[in-house]
Design a protein around this motif. Structure first.
Motif: not given
Length: 375
Positions: A211-215, A247-251, A256-258
């Protein structure tokens, strides 16, 4: 494989920046330039020339990052688990000088000094000299804590080529919390500014979780790198090391698409970004290998299985063994340790079984990749 000393014309299809860099290498490090030029011919013939990451000084580090894949390799972790220090013999300066010779003969032109924190190695200066910076690009992977202006200038004077500085959030409080040490953000930003002033090649590395890439924070980091013309190298958290229980950290595929969208519009890249003419995106063996302090060669920074030890075999034989392995040799579009369920199960089962009786990583070749049915 020995690369002949022959001058090859610059590639007219390269960017102006890449041609500038190659011209600079041709003038300052002609042997490096010739190996870079030969790399593309060799790729067509199936010959690889990977980056070699060197984990020295038993991966000693001054931070304790939440996502660290190196924690199980650190002596502090081993002592906490077993009460005993690492008994294995460390590579010495003579070993690194011999590795430099083998790498040069093979056509390899890049060493990355990492850890842990490479700046904590008391033999840092003679180590750089042993690696021969006239014939290889020496890159420092650092958290920036000890990399102030004086140390930046010192590294440049030793022949250092590039600094890769970690910044795991553009927001100070988040970065410091992720790295478990207050002040680490200010130290990293200071080292970034010092490296820019020195004129040394620079990139910022950052690790993303789901989720970080959307932040907004991540977009601000991308904008900062764009404004300062600094490449941003993005790694994805993997279920290894300190992140094994998260496991909740795994992208996800959406993350990946973002990232792929950002790569198209910004100076952002990952270990999966197609580069150097490689026909696939996964860079195990082909693009990067890690050499542990005891000589074990691991084909990916996120794996815990060795393909051989430099104390037993020459580098060329170890890399050839890796390329013949059914998991590692084929060119793949997916990250094998992050997106290939069958391999992830094999890897984690072997590592878990090994750790039941042996606390030391990586798993030796004969107990992992060398098992019947895995070659």
């Amino acid at each position: 494989m020995s690369v002949p000393l022959a001058v090859v014309a610059a590639d007219s299809q390269l960017s102006l920046e890449e041609n500038r860099k190659r011209t600079d290498q041709r003038l300052k490090r002609p042997r490096v330039y010739e190996k870079i030029q030969a790399f593309f011919r060799d790729m067509a013939d199936g010959v690889i020339s990977p980056i070699l990451r060197l984990k020295t000084n038993k991966s000693l580090c001054n931070l304790q990052c939440q996502h660290c894949c190196e924690e199980p390799y650190m002596e502090r972790d081993l002592i906490a688990r077993t009460g005993k220090p690492d008994p294995r013999r460390q590579m010495d300066l003579a070993d690194y000088a011999d590795l430099s010779r083998q790498a040069d003969e093979y056509g390899i032109f890049r060493f990355v000094l990492t850890g842990g924190e490479a700046m904590l190695d008391k033999n840092f200066e003679p180590l750089v000299a042993a690696l021969n910076p006239d014939r290889h690009l020496i890159i420092l992977d650092t958290n920036g804590w000890h990399f102030d202006e004086k140390k930046v200038n010192w590294f440049a004077s030793l022949g250092g080529y590039k600094a890769q500085i970690s910044l795991d959030s553009y927001y100070e409080a988040e970065h410091d919390a992720f790295r478990n040490r207050k002040g680490s953000y200010k130290k990293a930003m200071r080292s970034i500014e010092a490296t820019k002033r020195e004129g040394m090649e620079l990139l910022i590395s950052t690790c993303i979780v789901k989720g970080r890439v959307f932040s907004r924070e991540f977009q601000e980091l991308v904008d900062f790198c764009d404004a300062n013309e600094i490449p941003l190298y993005v790694t994805l958290a993997k279920p290894v090391g300190s992140a094994r229980e998260h496991d909740e950290w795994i992208c996800t595929k959406e993350d990946v698409d973002r990232l792929k969208e950002l790569e198209d519009r910004h100076n952002v890249f990952t270990h999966m970004t197609p580069s150097y003419g490689m026909p696939g995106r996964c860079i195990t063996v082909k693009g990067i290998n890690t050499i542990n302090h005891d000589g074990e060669v691991v084909p990916c920074p996120y794996m815990d299985l060795s393909i051989g030890n430099l104390n037993d075999l020459p580098l060329a034989e170890i890399l050839g063994r890796g390329m013949r392995n059914k998991w590692l040799g084929p060119y793949r579009d997916e990250c094998i340790i992050g997106e290939h369920p069958e391999f992830i199960k094999f890897h984690n089962d072997v590592v878990s079984k090994h750790l039941d009786t042996n606390p030391l990583l990586p798993v030796p070749y004969e107990d992992g990749f060398g098992l019947t049915g895995q070659i």
